[in-house]
Motif scaffolding. Structure first.
Motif, PDB file in Angstrom:
ATOM      1  N   ASP A 613       0.681  -1.306  -0.039  1.00  0.00           N
ATOM      2  CA  ASP A 613       0.081   0.207   0.069  1.00  0.00           C
ATOM      3  C   ASP A 613       0.877   1.342   0.171  1.00  0.00           C
ATOM      4  O   ASP A 613       0.185   2.369   0.042  1.00  0.00           O
ATOM      5  N   THR A 616       0.048   4.403  -2.374  1.00  0.00           N
ATOM      6  CA  THR A 616      -1.367   4.095  -2.898  1.00  0.00           C
ATOM      7  C   THR A 616      -2.263   5.450  -2.460  1.00  0.00           C
ATOM      8  O   THR A 616      -1.926   6.253  -1.384  1.00  0.00           O
ATOM      9  N   ASP A 618      -4.928   5.910  -0.491  1.00  0.00           N
ATOM     10  CA  ASP A 618      -5.370   5.826   0.765  1.00  0.00           C
ATOM     11  C   ASP A 618      -4.068   6.045   1.844  1.00  0.00           C
ATOM     12  O   ASP A 618      -4.049   6.736   2.845  1.00  0.00           O
ATOM     13  N   TRP A 619      -2.880   5.536   1.440  1.00  0.00           N
ATOM     14  CA  TRP A 619      -1.509   5.675   2.047  1.00  0.00           C
ATOM     15  C   TRP A 619      -1.508   7.084   2.159  1.00  0.00           C
ATOM     16  O   TRP A 619      -0.958   7.694   3.179  1.00  0.00           O
TER      17      TRP A 619
END
Length: 850
Positions: A613, A616, A618-619
């Motif tokens: 992740d 990404t 979201d990260w």
């Protein structure tokens, strides 16, 4: 007063008899308006009256049924002994009256005899069978009146079917054709009788907009005609482009037996365009004519699965002859525009114009920067009309002609006789193509062409060898919309007003594409960031606007550069040998978060970053919003992925530049490569961008290849607001007062002042560089970052690590006074828009909205 819709009719040219004596005009440079608009005369102007349409009922006098639909068409029965209707035609010379009709299928009769009368004068009778057909009646000179006419159809017989009406003839439409040369060919594309002539690339017949038509379902829609070899001709096609969010029309190339006869543009309203065809293109035996559209696509609205391009109603081919007078037609509701150079005192002279009663013919002159500078209503009887141009020098303006009707209703045309411009000349010089490549979120210090240790930009380094590299280039805002709005307007953010999340480009400011379009440039923009989409005004002035919507289900989120580059190359190839210069903007967003570079770039630059992740969306957003505190290791990993994204984008820019070079479209072109802003990786506590005004978000790459071939590295400070006057100056366009300067004149200048600002969410701040000093004055109402007042020496402290303000309060106060003066300058009022749910969700996912 409203403009009538251009829904029916109207060929672009006409031959309508002799003109009245020309008015006396001053001795000066003259340009034929008909030649500027590309007219070839004379050709018969066509006026269609669709009898089956509801809006035509107002013209009925007597002897008509109500509207009916059958066999794929709208029609009305003529009933009783005669039917009559009113007709206003924009010409008074002789004409041909074409009747599309069918007799009642009486088993005792094979057809019907019709006597046509115009304004009480009977014309020779015509015989009509029981199948749909077109018959023609010659209308001699002297019968038609510009003030209106009454046409009567007398029937030899009628019958009463089951509904007891005295039915005689079914009427689809009638057409009036101004007297001109004999037609060489006519394909009524939407009529079933034309189907044998349609060879490939066509859908089935359809009915709508008051006409029958067929969609092209392949780039080449071909039909077969038989024209005598050696016959010089004019081909006129009536059509309209599919409405598409990425374009407001498209170009269509005409090919005769495989040889191009030129390109015309069709908008999303019905119009007729013409091509002049040399006699050498026709051959003995059948001829193949192809209408090659720019694209075919699946409609955005509805559930139609087909890929459609242009809806075609008819193709007419007429003999091309020399004319002693300049005649052309103007469709109601449709402006014909062209760039032209004008001097002070310029005027328009013309013999007369003819058109519908109550209609007015307007001529509008637009300055690329100031908008409309003259609007005149032209008298029907002709004369000389001043255009309101001041000054003595030549300047390029856009000239528009439009016919305005006093009410909504069936479309009509006006015919203009002998129009020419006085104190005018064609835009003669070859103007350079202008290419703007925007790399989203790229900071200058991570490009190898700017001295970065990692080889992130080998292709830009090659490009820079033939260009000027600006070593101190400033973005005027640290986030996309406000920054690119400064490029698009040449104004600082507080002046153009598009500074907030919902703010759009104000309607009152002329944008870079609009200025180019006004002076005859083809304009195209390929966009991969929703912040600068059509919703916020960035499609204004763009002929071909392509927005690649973000994909929330994709790891890369933004459309990869290679997809965009392929489409840009296709657009460039399709232009072929189009002589009009173009302004092309390509916006690639790969370096923007999320950081998900493709191979082999990930392995080359971020081999030690674990898969998963990291990088990404979201990260990244968890750290940007403070849900997860960002660490130094996070910044190190994100920077490695970021470098890989830059290297990938650099390679794709190289592919694009190579393709444009091979197509010959970069010869003497102005090519600009830059970025809207940089990116933060905790250098000053920030993450991503839009929060601070430090070097990592304001220092951007700027590499410019000028038409004159100059090269080198420029130490004087440049700003993104400079791109507006630079691009237009290269095209020879005079620029009104903007905040930027022409970079072509910057070489060797002292280190000029630069200004940037951010007015976003809870932040309100400005930065100003003067000499080697840079001051920041930032107020933050709340959030992860505190307010800031700082002063840096950017010559000795490029990374802005040591705040000199405590020991230089007087110097800081002086720069702060300069900032206050800039903040106090008059600007445009902010205009906010309501975003679609999808766009709002996309921008929220990227962290642009809370």
């Amino acid at each position: 007063m409203t403009r009538g819709p251009a829904t029916c009719l109207g060929l672009v040219l006409s031959g309508c008899g002799p003109s009245s004596p020309a008015p006396v005009v001053p001795e000066s440079t003259e340009v034929s308006v008909g030649e500027l608009l590309g007219s070839v005369s004379p050709v018969g102007l066509v006026l269609r009256q669709d009898i089956g349409l509801a809006e035509t009922r107002a013209l009925f006098v007597e002897g008509w049924s109500t509207d009916e639909v059958a066999q794929g068409r709208d029609f009305v029965w003529g009933i009783g002994e005669k039917s009559s209707l009113k007709a206003t035609v924009p010409f008074t010379s002789g004409a041909t009256l074409s009747l599309r009709c069918a007799a009642w299928p009486d088993p005792q009769m094979r057809g019907q005899r019709i006597v046509v009368s115009v304004n009480g004068t009977a014309l020779p009778a015509v015989e009509v069978g029981t199948e749909w057909q077109t018959v023609e009646v010659a209308v001699p000179d002297g019968l038609l009146s510009a003030d209106g006419n009454v046409v009567e159809f007398g029937y030899a017989t009628h019958r009463e079917p089951g509904d007891k009406r005295p039915i005689a003839v079914a009427w689809d439409y009638i057409e009036w054709t101004a007297r001109g040369p004999e037609p060489l060919g006519h394909v009524d594309i939407g009529d079933p009788s034309a189907r044998p002539q349609l060879r490939s690339g066509w859908a089935l017949d359809e009915r709508g907009d008051g006409r029958s038509f067929v969609w092209s379902v392949a780039p080449d829609a071909t039909l077969e005609v038989d024209i005598e070899a050696g016959q010089a001709a004019v081909v006129l096609a009536n059509g309209r482009s599919l409405l598409d969010e990425a374009a407001v029309g498209q170009s269509v190339e005409l090919l005769v037996n495989g040889v191009s006869a030129g390109v015309q543009t069709f908008g999303t309203s019905w119009s007729t365009q013409s091509w002049s065809v040399e006699g050498s293109l026709w051959r003995d035996g059948p001829d193949q004519v192809a209408l090659r559209s720019e694209w075919v696509r699946t409609p955005l609205i509805g559930s139609d699965p087909r890929e459609l391009g242009v809806a075609w109603s008819s193709v007419r081919i007429a003999e091309r002859t020399e004319s002693t007078t300049d005649l052309f037609a103007v469709d109601a509701g449709h402006s014909q525009a062209t760039p032209v150079d004008l001097q002070g005192g310029a005027s328009v002279a013309f013999d007369r114009w003819e058109g519908p009663p109550g209609g007015t013919l307007e001529i509008v002159v637009e300055d690329p920067m100031r908008g409309v500078v003259g609007r005149q209503v032209l008298p029907r009887e002709g004369g000389v009309v001043d255009l309101g141009i001041d000054g003595e020098g030549w300047q390029t303006y856009r000239l528009s002609l439009s016919l305005v009707l006093p009410h909504e209703g069936p479309a009509a045309n006006g015919i203009v006789h002998g129009m020419r411009l006085v104190n005018a000349r064609r835009v003669a010089e070859k103007r350079p193509n202008v290419v703007l490549i925007l790399l989203d979120t790229v900071r200058a210090d991570h490009l190898s062409v700017y001295g970065y240790a990692k080889p992130t930009t080998p292709r830009l380094a090659d490009f820079a060898e033939h260009a000027v590299v600006y070593e101190r280039a400033w973005a005027n805002s640290p986030w996309t919309r406000a920054s690119i709005a400064s490029i698009w307007t040449g104004l600082l953010p507080r002046r153009h007003g598009a500074v907030g999340r919902a703010d759009a480009l104000p309607a009152g400011v002329v944008t870079l594409p609009e200025a180019f379009q006004t002076v005859g440039y083809d304009t195209a923009s390929f966009v991969t960031n929703g912040n600068v989409g059509e919703s916020f005004g960035f499609a204004r002035g763009v002929s071909s606007f392509h927005y690649y919507g973000e994909r929330r289900d994709s790891p890369t989120f933004h459309r990869p550069a290679e997809v965009v580059v392929v489409d840009v190359m296709s657009w460039a190839r399709d232009r072929g040998e189009d002589e009009d210069p173009f302004f092309l903007s390509v916006h690639l967003t790969d370096p923007h978060a999320p950081y998900q570079p493709p191979e082999p770039y990930r392995s080359l630059f971020a081999a030690d970053v674990p898969l998963g992740d990291v990088g990404t969306n979201d990260w990244v957003q968890a750290r940007a919003k403070g849900a997860v505190p960002a660490t130094a290791r996070d910044a190190e990993m994100a920077l490695a992925l970021y470098d890989a994204e830059i290297a990938y984008t650099d390679a794709q820019v190289g592919v694009l530049l190579d393709a444009l070079e091979q197509l010959g479209q970069l010869e003497d072109a102005l090519v600009i490569v830059t970025s809207d802003h940089g990116e933060e990786f905790l250098e000053h506590g920030g993450w991503e961008h839009g929060q601070t005004l430090h070097t990592e978000v304001l220092d951007v790459p700027l590499i410019v290849r000028f038409p004159d071939g100059r090269t080198g590295r420029e130490a004087s400070r440049a700003q993104l607001i400079d791109l507006f006057p630079t691009a237009l100056a290269a095209a020879g366009v005079a620029v009104d007062e903007r905040d930027g300067v022409d970079l072509a004149g910057l070489s060797g200048s002292p280190l000029r002042d630069a200004h940037a600002s951010v007015v976003l969410d809870r932040r309100d701040g400005d930065a100003m560089a003067t000499g080697d000093l840079k001051a920041i004055d930032m107020t933050v109402a709340r959030g992860t970052l505190a307010g800031e007042q700082a002063l840096f020496n950017t010559a000795s402290d490029r990374g802005e690590t040591t705040n000199l303000k405590p020991s230089a309060e007087d110097t800081f106060a002086e720069i702060l006074a300069e900032i206050a003066a800039k903040r106090g300058r008059a600007g445009h009022e902010t205009e906010s828009v309501e975003m679609s749910d999808d766009l709002e969700e996309t921008l929220r996912a990227l962290g642009y909205l809370e």
